[in-house]
Each structure stands twice: as C-alpha cells, then as structure tokens.
Enzyme design. Structure first.
Site, PDB file in Angstrom:
ATOM      1  N   SER A  68      46.554  15.685  30.403  1.00 42.81           N
ATOM      2  CA  SER A  68      46.463  16.488  31.626  1.00 42.81           C
ATOM      3  C   SER A  68      47.738  17.286  31.851  1.00 42.81           C
ATOM      4  CB  SER A  68      46.082  15.702  32.873  1.00 42.81           C
ATOM      5  OG  SER A  68      45.647  16.632  33.863  1.00 42.81           O
ATOM      6  N   HIS A  73      59.366  20.902  40.502  1.00 43.18           N
ATOM      7  CA  HIS A  73      60.035  22.007  41.185  1.00 43.18           C
ATOM      8  C   HIS A  73      61.384  21.492  41.682  1.00 43.18           C
ATOM      9  CE1 HIS A  73      59.849  25.972  43.156  1.00 43.18           C
ATOM     10  NE2 HIS A  73      60.663  25.406  44.030  1.00 43.18           N
ATOM     11  N   CYS A  88      44.422  11.857  32.683  1.00 44.13           N
ATOM     12  CA  CYS A  88      43.045  11.378  32.702  1.00 44.13           C
ATOM     13  C   CYS A  88      42.998  10.164  31.784  1.00 44.13           C
ATOM     14  CB  CYS A  88      42.071  12.464  32.257  1.00 44.13           C
ATOM     15  SG  CYS A  88      42.324  13.038  30.578  1.00 44.13           S
TER      16      CYS A  88
END
Length: 129
Positions: A68, A73, A88
């Site tokens: 996935s 940030h 996943c």
C-alpha cells in the site's frame, strides 16, 4: 480486503536536519520500509520553498508499496512531523511489518512527544469473501 492503518503525530523532533533534507529523508524512509520487509514500487517527494523570513520549507512525500503506502509531512518551523503507514493484508498479514516501519520512523525523528493511532480497515473474515 483488510488492512492496518497507522498514524503518528510527532512534536519536538530532535533530528531537525532531517525535516528539510529531502534526499536524506527519502533515503532514510526507503531504507526503513525495505528493512521492515515491505516492497517499494514507487515514490514522490516535494520540498516546499523557504519562507520569506528564511525559515526552511518542509517536505511532503510518499512511498508506494506493493502492500500500500507510506506518507509523511514535515514542519521544520515547529519541529513536527506527521506519519502515515497503511498496509493491506491480502495474501498475508503485513501488520508486524507496518508496526516495525512506524517504530523505525518515529525513532528516526527522535520526538519529545509522539501520538500514535491504529485503525483496522476493510471487511474482515468471511464477510470479505
């Protein structure tokens, strides 16, 4: 399909140089993902321009994983970082790998405070069939 979504909000990060070093951050996060046994299939990183007062811009970026993704940030002006790891579990349980990756990333930034959250996603068990 089911998966595990981990997030962390980090404050007071002692490793402040990493908050503005795009290439260093990309290398460190890629190594952490691969070290956790996850498969990097792509990535994108962006460093924001410096502020008018000379404050260095932060970085946003992500790794695309076969399992996935990883996203983050940085806010160098407040020594903070947000982290996001989603895996996943189709075909195998990747939860331990996701937890190992998150632990490595949190340690990398050496925060004074870390708020971590866990969300189990998707339909589970026979319902997923």
């Amino acid at each position: 399909m089911n998966g595990l979504h981990l997030t962390a909000d980090l404050a007071g990060c002692a490793n402040e140089d990493l908050l503005t070093d795009g290439s260093g951050l990309a290398r460190a996060i890629r190594a952490a993902a691969e070290g956790a046994g996850l498969s990097v299939v792509g990535e994108h990183w962006h460093r924001f321009p410096d502020a008018p007062d000379g404050q260095p811009g932060g970085i946003t970026g992500m790794l695309l994983l076969a399992e996935s993704h990883v996203a983050l940030h940085t806010w160098p002006e407040i020594a903070s970082v947000t982290l996001d790891v989603y895996v996943c579990n189709y075909g195998g349980d990747n939860s331990a790998k996701a937890r190992a990756l998150m632990a490595t990333m949190v340690a990398l930034f050496a925060p004074a405070d870390a708020r971590e959250h866990t969300l189990v996603r998707g339909r589970l068990g026979a319902e997923a069939l």
